[in-house]
Scaffold this motif. Structure first.
Motif, mmCIF file in Angstrom:
data_model
loop_
_atom_site.group_PDB
_atom_site.id
_atom_site.type_symbol
_atom_site.label_atom_id
_atom_site.label_comp_id
_atom_site.label_asym_id
_atom_site.label_seq_id
_atom_site.Cartn_x
_atom_site.Cartn_y
_atom_site.Cartn_z
ATOM 1 N N ASN A 121 0.828 -1.203 0.000
ATOM 2 C CA ASN A 121 0.000 0.000 0.000
ATOM 3 C C ASN A 121 0.867 1.259 0.000
ATOM 4 O O ASN A 121 0.799 2.116 0.886
ATOM 5 C CB ASN A 121 -0.942 0.022 1.211
ATOM 6 N N VAL A 122 1.720 1.371 -1.023
ATOM 7 C CA VAL A 122 2.595 2.529 -1.180
ATOM 8 C C VAL A 122 2.550 2.977 -2.641
ATOM 9 O O VAL A 122 2.047 2.265 -3.508
ATOM 10 C CB VAL A 122 4.055 2.208 -0.789
ATOM 11 N N LYS A 123 3.084 4.159 -2.892
ATOM 12 C CA LYS A 123 3.264 4.652 -4.249
ATOM 13 C C LYS A 123 4.766 4.788 -4.513
ATOM 14 O O LYS A 123 5.469 5.445 -3.749
ATOM 15 C CB LYS A 123 2.595 6.018 -4.429
ATOM 16 N N GLU A 172 -2.194 8.186 6.248
ATOM 17 C CA GLU A 172 -2.489 7.532 7.524
ATOM 18 C C GLU A 172 -1.247 6.904 8.156
ATOM 19 O O GLU A 172 -1.153 6.777 9.379
ATOM 20 C CB GLU A 172 -3.564 6.448 7.326
ATOM 21 N N TRP A 173 -0.302 6.509 7.317
ATOM 22 C CA TRP A 173 0.929 5.896 7.815
ATOM 23 C C TRP A 173 1.717 6.869 8.687
ATOM 24 O O TRP A 173 2.355 6.479 9.654
ATOM 25 C CB TRP A 173 1.767 5.430 6.633
ATOM 26 N N TYR A 174 1.647 8.139 8.316
ATOM 27 C CA TYR A 174 2.381 9.164 9.063
ATOM 28 C C TYR A 174 1.597 9.656 10.276
ATOM 29 O O TYR A 174 2.187 10.134 11.254
ATOM 30 C CB TYR A 174 2.692 10.354 8.139
ATOM 31 N N LEU A 175 0.266 9.525 10.215
ATOM 32 C CA LEU A 175 -0.588 10.057 11.283
ATOM 33 C C LEU A 175 -0.890 8.971 12.314
ATOM 34 O O LEU A 175 -2.011 8.492 12.449
ATOM 35 C CB LEU A 175 -1.884 10.608 10.688
ATOM 36 N N GLY A 223 6.526 -2.052 13.208
ATOM 37 C CA GLY A 223 5.712 -2.267 12.021
ATOM 38 C C GLY A 223 5.760 -1.117 11.034
ATOM 39 O O GLY A 223 5.170 -1.210 9.964
ATOM 40 N N LYS A 224 6.443 -0.045 11.385
ATOM 41 C CA LYS A 224 6.557 1.110 10.487
ATOM 42 C C LYS A 224 7.979 1.221 9.935
ATOM 43 O O LYS A 224 8.611 2.276 9.991
ATOM 44 C CB LYS A 224 6.158 2.385 11.217
ATOM 45 N N THR A 282 4.235 16.081 -2.448
ATOM 46 C CA THR A 282 4.265 14.772 -3.088
ATOM 47 C C THR A 282 3.220 13.862 -2.474
ATOM 48 O O THR A 282 2.504 13.118 -3.192
ATOM 49 C CB THR A 282 5.662 14.139 -2.940
ATOM 50 N N LEU A 283 3.119 13.892 -1.159
ATOM 51 C CA LEU A 283 2.138 13.070 -0.445
ATOM 52 C C LEU A 283 0.724 13.392 -0.924
ATOM 53 O O LEU A 283 -0.080 12.490 -1.192
ATOM 54 C CB LEU A 283 2.261 13.313 1.065
ATOM 55 N N ARG A 284 0.424 14.681 -1.064
ATOM 56 C CA ARG A 284 -0.915 15.081 -1.535
ATOM 57 C C ARG A 284 -1.136 14.673 -2.994
ATOM 58 O O ARG A 284 -2.222 14.205 -3.366
ATOM 59 C CB ARG A 284 -1.088 16.609 -1.401
ATOM 60 N N ALA A 285 -0.093 14.822 -3.806
ATOM 61 C CA ALA A 285 -0.232 14.562 -5.231
ATOM 62 C C ALA A 285 -0.450 13.089 -5.558
ATOM 63 O O ALA A 285 -1.292 12.735 -6.389
ATOM 64 C CB ALA A 285 0.990 15.076 -5.982
#
Length: 257
Positions: free
Chosen positions: A17-19, A51-54, A63-64, A252-255
């Protein structure tokens, strides 16, 4: 193989679940002296969802984890860095990341992200950090060359990189032949290197029994000269690019999500 690598990159995106922001070839294939049996070293930068950062757990712990490692077989190895890890290393003038950015074997890239990263390179590039990195590679591998002739390429390439940095005060191209020609290496040294290069391309380097007198003399002279040069350098303070890199990460995260 390229189609398989692209397929594996897409699998990583789906399963983790990454880009993926960009993925390139590293190692001997990117450096221009691979042989028929050289493996593929794929390296990439990726971005998890917001969500990974929050969350209350810090990045890079438990796990991160902030790396993804996938070893397919002896021929294919795929490793990636999470974007904030990569940008922190970039801020410290990490030579490995600079090499990824110069690889001409590109499997995927987010052109906007890479363009903005390239624009910031001159601000984070630190010649002393890079010189120290490649000096250590050259010194360590030269001590092992009597056991493995192929290590001569790690030594020579590292010294060529250092010579480029000392002359141009910038990070060099990563292709071995391009470095060799740009530094105007001539005479016996060039002849020995070209013989080594041909043996390496034919996967016959371990059977090579040449004396390499000019090569060894060059390496030993350059290691001494380089050590003295690095010792003479004063500490170089990088321009603080934290705010710009923070903005690059957030945008980048938003894009991508």
């Amino acid at each position: 193989m390229k189609n398989l690598i692209i397929e594996k990159i897409k699998e990583i995106e789906d399963k983790s679940n990454v880009k993926v922001l960009f993925a390139v070839e590293s190692g001997s294939r990117a450096w221009g002296y691979s042989s028929n049996n050289s493996d593929y070293d794929v390296r990439f930068i990726y971005c998890p969802p917001p969500e990974w950062y929050l969350s209350i757990d810090p990045q890079g712990v438990g796990g991160k984890r902030d790396v993804i490692e996938l070893s397919i077989d002896e021929l294919l190895d795929i490793n990636g860095w999470e974007i904030t890890k990569a940008l922190r290393l970039f801020r410290k003038s990490n030579p490995t990341l600079f090499e990824w950015m110069r690889s001409e074997i590109v499997y995927y890239q987010n052109s906007i992200f890479l363009k903005r990263l390239n624009l910031l390179e001159s601000k984070v590039f630190n010649s002393k950090v890079c010189l120290h990195h490649y000096f250590n590679i050259a010194k360590t591998n030269y001590q092992k060359c009597s056991q493995k002739n192929k290590l001569y390429f790690y030594v020579l390439r590292s010294l060529f990189v250092c010579k480029w940095i000392m002359q141009n005060h910038s990070f060099p191209p990563i292709d071995f032949q391009q470095l060799l020609h740009s530094l105007d290496i001539q005479g016996e040294l060039k002849e020995e290197i070209e013989i080594l290069f041909e043996h390496k391309k034919r996967s016959k380097l371990e059977g090579f029994e040449g004396k390499l007198l000019a090569t060894n003399e060059f390496i030993e002279t350059e290691l001494i000269r380089l050590q003295d040069y690095i010792s003479s350098l004063t500490a170089i303070k990088n321009v603080d690019t934290t705010e710009q890199l923070d903005n690059l990460f957030r945008e980048t995260l938003r894009a991508v999500w």
